[in-house]
Design an enzyme around this catalytic site. Structure first.
Site, mmCIF file in Angstrom:
data_model
loop_
_atom_site.group_PDB
_atom_site.id
_atom_site.type_symbol
_atom_site.label_atom_id
_atom_site.label_comp_id
_atom_site.label_asym_id
_atom_site.label_seq_id
_atom_site.Cartn_x
_atom_site.Cartn_y
_atom_site.Cartn_z
ATOM 1 N N PHE A 1 0.862 -1.194 0.000
ATOM 2 C CA PHE A 1 0.000 0.000 0.000
ATOM 3 C C PHE A 1 0.889 1.233 0.000
ATOM 4 C CE2 PHE A 1 -2.535 3.470 1.400
ATOM 5 C CZ PHE A 1 -3.818 3.199 0.948
ATOM 6 N N ASP B 1 9.380 2.990 1.290
ATOM 7 C CA ASP B 1 8.250 3.830 1.677
ATOM 8 C C ASP B 1 8.121 3.745 3.202
ATOM 9 O OD1 ASP B 1 5.898 5.063 2.214
ATOM 10 O OD2 ASP B 1 4.720 4.023 0.676
ATOM 11 N N LYS C 1 2.796 11.170 7.148
ATOM 12 C CA LYS C 1 2.054 10.867 8.386
ATOM 13 C C LYS C 1 2.542 11.583 9.650
ATOM 14 C CE LYS C 1 0.145 6.379 7.015
ATOM 15 N NZ LYS C 1 -1.289 6.563 6.822
HETATM 16 N N1 PMP Z 1 2.528 4.813 1.918
HETATM 17 C C1 PMP Z 1 2.258 4.108 3.032
HETATM 18 C C2 PMP Z 1 3.238 3.054 3.479
HETATM 19 C C3 PMP Z 1 1.101 4.345 3.754
HETATM 20 O O1 PMP Z 1 0.845 3.636 4.857
HETATM 21 C C4 PMP Z 1 0.213 5.349 3.311
HETATM 22 C C5 PMP Z 1 -1.062 5.676 4.061
HETATM 23 N N2 PMP Z 1 -1.649 4.664 4.764
HETATM 24 C C6 PMP Z 1 0.533 6.051 2.146
HETATM 25 C C7 PMP Z 1 1.697 5.769 1.487
HETATM 26 C C8 PMP Z 1 -0.360 7.123 1.624
HETATM 27 O O2 PMP Z 1 -0.333 8.239 2.455
HETATM 28 P P1 PMP Z 1 -1.486 9.332 2.373
HETATM 29 O O3 PMP Z 1 -2.727 8.695 2.932
HETATM 30 O O4 PMP Z 1 -0.967 10.472 3.200
HETATM 31 O O5 PMP Z 1 -1.641 9.688 0.943
#
Ligand code: PMP
Length: 459
Positions: free
Chosen positions: A152, A236, A265
């Protein structure tokens, strides 16, 4: 304009407003699972509802509130910035706070991953991933992206192209060329890299959907293979970064050295949307490579003063309060308790994770009676058992958690890193309580399944 009065006037109308103007199906879901609470205040790991009840938040706004809610240091920094009447978003200048936060991000990043020395700010995690994918194409001149199954990385179209779950991908048409690799399968990764058209391999060091932790040799091996075949290795750390897993960045657990790291985040303490791509100058220069291309990738709000000030204050608070070490210590306590629950409750099949990013997985129980219960709820919907446990934790213990992905029996715990031993122990007691109740069939939490089905049929 009086926001306080406005909030008072509309108090309790949250769900009705959302039903009318936002997402009525989500409102319905929250009602069915008993999460339609009217929260009015947050402090540290606690949320308070309109009747004064207190909830322990082990969801942390999907990992945003590592500092807990309304952290005084971040709040004070934001109030100060507002009072300074700063020249925000001039755009045709170089804003100071963005420069300071970039310097600090590089300092902390280099402690984990030597060689990262250039930053690009974004407004979210998905925008950071979009940026990273573009950087990878610009740096390599190659088109294809590799990612992991169950991955994700956000839900805009680029990030969706590296998403490993059909639930999110279906219904949105053709995506960018991407290929999913099973976790721990270095041969599959090498087969794809060998084709010579790969810009990057992107991975969460621990996956948010399912809390899947790779074998110790997988990510180091993946990094080696990427470099062998001229692809970038992107970590990520949007969810795992800033101490969540007991190291400042999760990739440190395996001594990794990524070409690009994405963060978001927790960086602003939950106060302002924020994100960043952290990379090597050499890669950054492939994107911004001339006067003509100095603004070839940009955004309007990325370097806004509120996000930047919140980011600077958040990094200070993490350091000052020793939250990385705290996550490691409390994570061990939490994991120890989860392991005891695995011994005690036959439906617990696995517990995993690092620091304060932990998961518990359920599977069919051994006793015949319970197996019948399990089969009946799983026949309604896969993953329903975990949802019943989440509902029980909320209903009986006011503990906020989430099922970790669609159709899986895994619950994820992301407590704020500021929790204490007492809160960890409370969560363990709550889990023990709900799981003990699940040993009695029918009735108990199994009865909740009926409410769920009734509610869903009425939708
Ligand atoms: N990458 C990871 C590993 C995530 O956990 C998330 C959000 N859960 C995102 C990207 C996307 O972030 P955002 O919701 O701020 O777009």
């Amino acid at each position: 304009m009086d926001i306080k009065k406005l909030v008072e006037k509309y108090k309790g109308e949250n769900y009705e407003l959302h039903r009318k103007y936002l997402n009525p199906f989500f409102v319905k879901v929250l009602g069915i699972i008993g999460f339609d609470v009217v929260y009015v205040r947050g402090e540290g790991p606690w949320l308070y509802d309109v009747d004064g009840n207190r909830y322990l938040d082990f969801l942390s706004g999907y990992g945003v509130f590592s500092l807990g809610r309304n952290h005084p240091v971040v709040k004070a920094a934001l109030v100060e910035v507002l009072e300074m009447d700063r020249p925000n978003l001039v755009q045709m200048d170089c804003p100071l706070l963005a420069g300071i936060l970039a310097e600090r991000l590089v300092q902390v990043a280099q402690r984990s991953f030597p060689g990262l020395d250039a930053v690009f700010f974004t407004n979210s995690g998905t925008e950071a991933v979009e940026g990273a994918l573009k950087f990878a194409r610009a740096a390599t001149g190659k088109p294809r992206f590799l990612h992991l199954e169950h991955s994700f990385h956000g839900l805009t179209l680029g990030s969706l192209s590296v998403n490993g779950d059909a639930y999110f991908r279906e219904g949105f048409g053709e995506l960018l060329p991407g290929t999913a690799i099973p976790m721990n399968d270095l041969d599959a990764l090498e087969r794809e890299l060998k084709r010579g058209d790969v810009a990057c391999f992107i991975a969460e060091p621990i996956q948010g959907k399912g809390v899947y932790v790779p074998d110790d040799d997988f990510l180091p091996g993946a990094q080696r293979l990427c470099h062998k075949y001229g692809a970038l290795f992107i970590l990520d750390e949007v969810q795992t970064g800033f101490g969540r897993t007991g190291k400042f960045f999760c990739g440190e657990h395996w001594g990794l050295s990524p070409d690009i790291v994405t963060v978001a985040k927790a960086l602003s303490g939950g106060y302002a949307p924020v994100g960043a791509v952290i990379t090597r100058r050499k890669i950054h220069r492939k994107v911004f490579r001339s006067l003509e291309r100095a603004v070839v990738h940009s955004n309007t709000f990325g370097m806004n003063e509120l996000a930047m000030a919140a980011g600077i204050a958040t990094l200070e608070a993490i350091e000052e309060e020793g939250l990385v070490e705290r996550a490691a210590e409390l994570g061990e306590r939490f994991m120890g308790g989860l392991k005891r629950l695995r011994e005690k409750h036959q439906m617990v099949t696995d517990v995993r994770g690092k620091g304060l990013m932990l998961g518990i997985e359920f599977g069919p129980p051994r006793s015949l009676k319970l197996k019948a219960g399990w089969k009946s709820v799983e026949a309604v919907k896969r993953g329903l058992f975990a949802q019943l446990i989440v509902m029980g934790l909320m209903r009986e213990f006011r503990l906020l958690t989430q099922v970790s992905a669609h159709g899986v029996n895994i619950i994820k715990f992301l407590p704020p890193l500021v929790v204490g031993e007492a809160e960890i122990d409370y969560a363990l007691e709550a889990l023990d309580g709900v799981l003990s109740a699940a040993h009695h069939f029918p009735g108990g939490i199994w009865g909740l399944a009926k409410d769920l089905v009734k509610g869903a049929l009425g939708a």
